[in-house]
Scaffold this motif. Structure first.
Motif, PDB file in Angstrom:
ATOM      1  N   GLY A   1       0.903  -1.335  -0.079  1.00 51.46           N
ATOM      2  CA  GLY A   1       0.015   0.063  -0.099  1.00 51.46           C
ATOM      3  C   GLY A   1       0.841   1.430   0.054  1.00 51.46           C
ATOM      4  N   CYS A   2       0.300   2.517   0.317  1.00 54.03           N
ATOM      5  CA  CYS A   2       1.167   3.705   0.302  1.00 54.03           C
ATOM      6  C   CYS A   2       0.251   4.709   1.024  1.00 54.03           C
ATOM      7  CB  CYS A   2       1.200   4.152  -1.148  1.00 54.03           C
ATOM      8  SG  CYS A   2       2.077   5.538  -1.533  1.00 54.03           S
ATOM      9  N   THR A   3       0.958   5.479   1.895  1.00 57.30           N
ATOM     10  CA  THR A   3       0.155   6.420   2.604  1.00 57.30           C
ATOM     11  C   THR A   3      -0.259   7.853   2.082  1.00 57.30           C
ATOM     12  OG1 THR A   3       2.562   7.529   3.055  1.00 57.30           O
ATOM     13  CG2 THR A   3       1.351   6.044   4.799  1.00 57.30           C
ATOM     14  N   LEU A   4       0.765   7.725   0.573  1.00 57.23           N
ATOM     15  CA  LEU A   4       0.227   8.999  -0.385  1.00 57.23           C
ATOM     16  C   LEU A   4      -0.975   8.898  -1.156  1.00 57.23           C
ATOM     17  CD1 LEU A   4       3.934   9.780  -0.761  1.00 57.23           C
ATOM     18  CD2 LEU A   4       2.341  10.940   0.680  1.00 57.23           C
ATOM     19  N   THR A   5      -1.680   9.712  -1.830  1.00 59.93           N
ATOM     20  CA  THR A   5      -2.924   9.234  -2.527  1.00 59.93           C
ATOM     21  C   THR A   5      -2.651   9.939  -3.795  1.00 59.93           C
ATOM     22  OG1 THR A   5      -3.627  11.191  -1.340  1.00 59.93           O
ATOM     23  CG2 THR A   5      -4.115   9.042  -0.257  1.00 59.93           C
ATOM     24  N   CYS A   6      -1.805   9.978  -4.518  1.00 56.26           N
ATOM     25  CA  CYS A   6      -1.879  10.259  -6.093  1.00 56.26           C
ATOM     26  C   CYS A   6      -3.220   9.850  -6.529  1.00 56.26           C
ATOM     27  CB  CYS A   6      -0.755   9.911  -6.606  1.00 56.26           C
ATOM     28  SG  CYS A   6       0.994  10.474  -5.650  1.00 56.26           S
ATOM     29  N   SER A   7      -3.965  10.950  -7.095  1.00 55.04           N
ATOM     30  CA  SER A   7      -5.106  10.600  -7.654  1.00 55.04           C
ATOM     31  C   SER A   7      -5.073   9.796  -8.912  1.00 55.04           C
ATOM     32  CB  SER A   7      -5.793  11.985  -8.023  1.00 55.04           C
ATOM     33  OG  SER A   7      -4.848  12.782  -8.920  1.00 55.04           O
ATOM     34  N   PHE A   8      -4.177   9.458  -9.703  1.00 57.37           N
ATOM     35  CA  PHE A   8      -4.138   8.634 -10.970  1.00 57.37           C
ATOM     36  C   PHE A   8      -3.608   7.197 -10.527  1.00 57.37           C
ATOM     37  CE2 PHE A   8      -0.418  11.285 -10.181  1.00 57.37           C
ATOM     38  CZ  PHE A   8       0.461  10.087 -10.411  1.00 57.37           C
ATOM     39  N   CYS A   9      -3.281   6.889  -9.163  1.00 57.76           N
ATOM     40  CA  CYS A   9      -2.347   5.766  -8.777  1.00 57.76           C
ATOM     41  C   CYS A   9      -3.225   4.793  -8.127  1.00 57.76           C
ATOM     42  CB  CYS A   9      -1.093   6.184  -8.194  1.00 57.76           C
ATOM     43  SG  CYS A   9      -0.133   4.412  -7.546  1.00 57.76           S
ATOM     44  N   HIS A  10      -3.210   3.620  -8.824  1.00 61.12           N
ATOM     45  CA  HIS A  10      -4.117   2.372  -8.267  1.00 61.12           C
ATOM     46  C   HIS A  10      -3.644   2.078  -6.880  1.00 61.12           C
ATOM     47  CE1 HIS A  10      -6.158  -1.575  -8.782  1.00 61.12           C
ATOM     48  NE2 HIS A  10      -6.825  -0.744  -8.420  1.00 61.12           N
ATOM     49  N   THR A  11      -2.183   2.058  -6.667  1.00 62.71           N
ATOM     50  CA  THR A  11      -1.703   1.624  -5.164  1.00 62.71           C
ATOM     51  C   THR A  11      -2.088   2.772  -4.181  1.00 62.71           C
ATOM     52  OG1 THR A  11       0.275   0.923  -6.569  1.00 62.71           O
ATOM     53  CG2 THR A  11       0.486   1.117  -4.101  1.00 62.71           C
ATOM     54  N   GLY A  12      -2.482   3.817  -4.819  1.00 62.45           N
ATOM     55  CA  GLY A  12      -2.497   5.058  -3.624  1.00 62.45           C
ATOM     56  C   GLY A  12      -3.975   4.922  -3.216  1.00 62.45           C
ATOM     57  N   THR A  13      -4.920   3.926  -3.528  1.00 60.58           N
ATOM     58  CA  THR A  13      -6.259   3.906  -3.181  1.00 60.58           C
ATOM     59  C   THR A  13      -6.039   2.721  -2.216  1.00 60.58           C
ATOM     60  OG1 THR A  13      -6.949   2.123  -4.783  1.00 60.58           O
ATOM     61  CG2 THR A  13      -7.523   4.323  -5.041  1.00 60.58           C
TER      62      THR A  13
ATOM     63  N   MET B   1       5.053  -1.100  -5.519  1.00 58.14           N
ATOM     64  CA  MET B   1       4.068  -0.563  -4.668  1.00 58.14           C
ATOM     65  C   MET B   1       4.931   0.261  -3.617  1.00 58.14           C
ATOM     66  SD  MET B   1       2.071  -4.120  -3.808  1.00 58.14           S
ATOM     67  CE  MET B   1       1.027  -3.567  -2.956  1.00 58.14           C
ATOM     68  N   GLY B   2       4.433   1.530  -3.362  1.00 65.33           N
ATOM     69  CA  GLY B   2       4.840   2.128  -2.078  1.00 65.33           C
ATOM     70  C   GLY B   2       5.871   3.310  -2.450  1.00 65.33           C
ATOM     71  N   GLU B   3       6.156   4.138  -1.460  1.00 63.62           N
ATOM     72  CA  GLU B   3       7.024   5.290  -1.699  1.00 63.62           C
ATOM     73  C   GLU B   3       8.252   5.127  -0.936  1.00 63.62           C
ATOM     74  OE1 GLU B   3       7.488   8.470  -3.076  1.00 63.62           O
ATOM     75  OE2 GLU B   3       9.095   8.133  -1.929  1.00 63.62           O
TER      76      GLU B   3
ATOM     77  N   THR C   1      10.687   8.532  -6.712  1.00 61.11           N
ATOM     78  CA  THR C   1       9.823   9.030  -5.621  1.00 61.11           C
ATOM     79  C   THR C   1       8.853   9.996  -5.975  1.00 61.11           C
ATOM     80  OG1 THR C   1      10.024  10.179  -3.598  1.00 61.11           O
ATOM     81  CG2 THR C   1      11.676  10.740  -5.430  1.00 61.11           C
ATOM     82  N   SER C   2       7.964  10.085  -5.243  1.00 60.79           N
ATOM     83  CA  SER C   2       6.933  11.132  -5.598  1.00 60.79           C
ATOM     84  C   SER C   2       7.408  12.627  -5.318  1.00 60.79           C
ATOM     85  CB  SER C   2       5.616  10.875  -4.922  1.00 60.79           C
ATOM     86  OG  SER C   2       5.817  10.593  -3.376  1.00 60.79           O
ATOM     87  N   GLY C   3       8.512  12.758  -4.534  1.00 59.99           N
ATOM     88  CA  GLY C   3       9.082  14.000  -4.116  1.00 59.99           C
ATOM     89  C   GLY C   3       9.242  14.110  -2.583  1.00 59.99           C
TER      90      GLY C   3
HETATM   91 FE1  SF4 Z   1       2.311   6.241  -3.783  1.00 63.81          FE
HETATM   92 FE2  SF4 Z   1       3.716   6.367  -5.785  1.00 63.81          FE
HETATM   93 FE3  SF4 Z   1       1.066   5.727  -6.102  1.00 63.81          FE
HETATM   94 FE4  SF4 Z   1       1.765   8.335  -5.315  1.00 63.81          FE
HETATM   95  S1  SF4 Z   1       2.390   7.323  -7.449  1.00 63.81           S
HETATM   96  S2  SF4 Z   1       0.212   6.826  -4.389  1.00 63.81           S
HETATM   97  S3  SF4 Z   1       3.616   7.774  -4.228  1.00 63.81           S
HETATM   98  S4  SF4 Z   1       2.840   4.504  -4.966  1.00 63.81           S
END
Ligand code: SF4
Ligand code: SAH
Length: 411
Positions: A144-156, A208-210, A242-244
């Motif tokens: 999973g991921c703590t971040l919530t990029c709006s286009f990313c499936h993992t982010g949900t 998956m993940g940051e 990285t997402s930054g």
């Molecule tokens: Fe997480 Fe990367 Fe997806 Fe953003 S793009 S929600 S940082 S896995």
């Protein structure tokens, strides 16, 4: 049609190693320990301090050059010490519970990791992309991921837990087992594993993940993966995306020295706040400054900027102009990623002509062939489509996705 093999049935499971079943969650894993930590673990079970470094080197060779997953095979280690190692430690690999093979040859493995310390058992997806003359393994750093990029499936998917250094590295080792990519079992001590001719030549921390929210474990795993006396993957062929997470960018360059990829996706704060919400914490100005000062940055070692192509959102030529302007004084590569749709995703992929026009503009401004060909979309293995088994798609959604793809949506 893509092939899916359910490996939960032992009959169907490929024999990766004889000790696969024996992974014991009570025992301390040795995979993923730095050399110093490995030597320390040995002194803890009574190996005299004077010998511990030498013994650690022997173990390192067995683990990372020969790829053994059973102490019994370490014949230059005394039976007595092997017994002690066996009692206290484990070097068994996680199990592959499912393997899917895309029409384009991409493989997605679901790996099962036992509980570790306070962490619960988890399933992780790792993707292998074979290409002409090279093979890339896309490794996960978190479930999973703590971040919530709006286009990313993992982010949900909410963060379940960070992966340990063992679990990050084990993805590489299991993949090597499965692909028959460990060198000859008779490789002598001190041998250097050739850099070419390997099935896995590149690693990207883009699963998956940051990765920079699990910094220490990622660092340890990548330093072991690139150790010349072991798995020996070249640091030039390891890329961390990285997402930054700005505070860890410099450290990544200093400690790990691998390639850096930034998930940029937008050229102004307003849009980036929406697409990559961590931008609210670390806005573009800070991110660009961290990139400009990334250790080792040069024209030969450029930063990759990933840019997902979202229809009507960030794909106009004026966005292209802004992108070129933003990266003007940074040695950069641009990677345009056609958006990979997932059921319920709020975006559409830009039209192919739009992507080509955008790419042409970028090309004209000095960036070579920037479009990333989508791989493994039919098995949801492409960028941003990964999610763990507990949250995997129901059949209905899979069918919806297939229908979307047949209709050419996002192609
Ligand atoms: Fe997480 Fe990367 Fe997806 Fe953003 S793009 S929600 S940082 S896995
Ligand atoms: N968390 C890290 C690494 C994993 S994502 C990061 O964000 O950089 C790997 C890449 O895939 C990132 O650039 C991410 O922005 C991109 N990505 C995520 N979802 C996507 C999607 N649905 N289509 C295309 N690219 C996507």
């Amino acid at each position: 049609m893509p092939v899916s093999i359910d490996l939960k049935n032992p009959e169907d499971r490929p024999v990766v190693t004889a000790s696969q079943e024996l992974i014991d969650e009570q025992k301390k894993p040795l995979i993923g320990l730095t050399r110093a930590a490995l030597a320390e673990a040995l002194t803890e079970i009574g190996v005299p301090a004077k010998q511990s470094r030498m013994r650690a080197s022997q173990l390192w060779h067995w683990l990372y050059i020969r790829g053994v997953s059973d102490f019994v095979r370490m014949h230059n280690i005394s039976k007595d010490l092997r017994g002690k190692l066996e009692d206290q430690f484990t070097i068994a690999r996680p199990i592959i519970t499912e393997e899917q093979i895309s029409e384009d040859g991409t493989r997605k493995w679901l790996m099962q990791f036992p509980a570790r310390g306070a962490g619960r058992p988890v399933e992780v997806e790792t993707v292998y992309i074979p290409e002409e003359g090279r093979g890339t393994l896309c490794v996960s750093s978190q479930v999973g991921c703590t971040l919530t990029c709006s286009f990313c499936h993992t982010g949900t998917q909410k963060l379940v837990r960070n992966l340990t250094s063992e679990e990050i590295l084990a993805q590489v080792m299991v993949a090597r087992d499965r692909l028959g990519d460990f060198p000859d079992a008779d490789t002598p001590m001190g041998a250097i594993v050739p850099e070419t001719g390997r099935k896995i030549s590149n690693i990207v921390m883009m699963g998956m993940g940051e990765p920079l929210y699990n910094y220490e474990n990622v660092r340890d795993a990548l330093l072991i993966a690139s150790d010349g006396d072991g798995l020996a993957l070249s640091k030039r062929r390891i890329t961390l995306s990285t997402s930054g997470v700005v505070p860890y960018i410099r450290q990544t360059g200093e400690d790990i020295g691998c390639g850096l990829a930034i998930s940029l996706h937008a050229t102004n704060d307003e849009l980036r706040n929406e697409l990559v919400p961590i931008n609210k914490k670390y806005p573009l100005k800070d991110l660009m400054e961290a990139c400009r000062t990334y250790p080792g940055l040069s024209n030969a070692k450029r930063i990759t900027f990933e840019y997902v192509m979202l229809k009507g959102v960030n794909d106009s030529l004026s966005d292209g102009r802004e992108l070129v302007r933003l990266l003007k004084d940074i040695p950069a590569k641009i990677n345009l990623i056609p958006f990979n749709p997932w059921p319920g995703s709020p975006y559409e992929c830009s039209d192919w002509e739009t992507i080509e026009r955008f790419a042409e503009f970028i090309n004209d401004n000095g960036y070579a062939s920037p479009i990333r060909t989508p791989r493994g979309r039919d098995i949801l293995a492409a960028c941003g489509q990964l999610k763990s088994a507990s949250e995997r798609l129901r059949k209905k959604n899979r069918l919806a996705l297939e229908a979307m793809m047949i209709a050419g949506h996002g192609e």
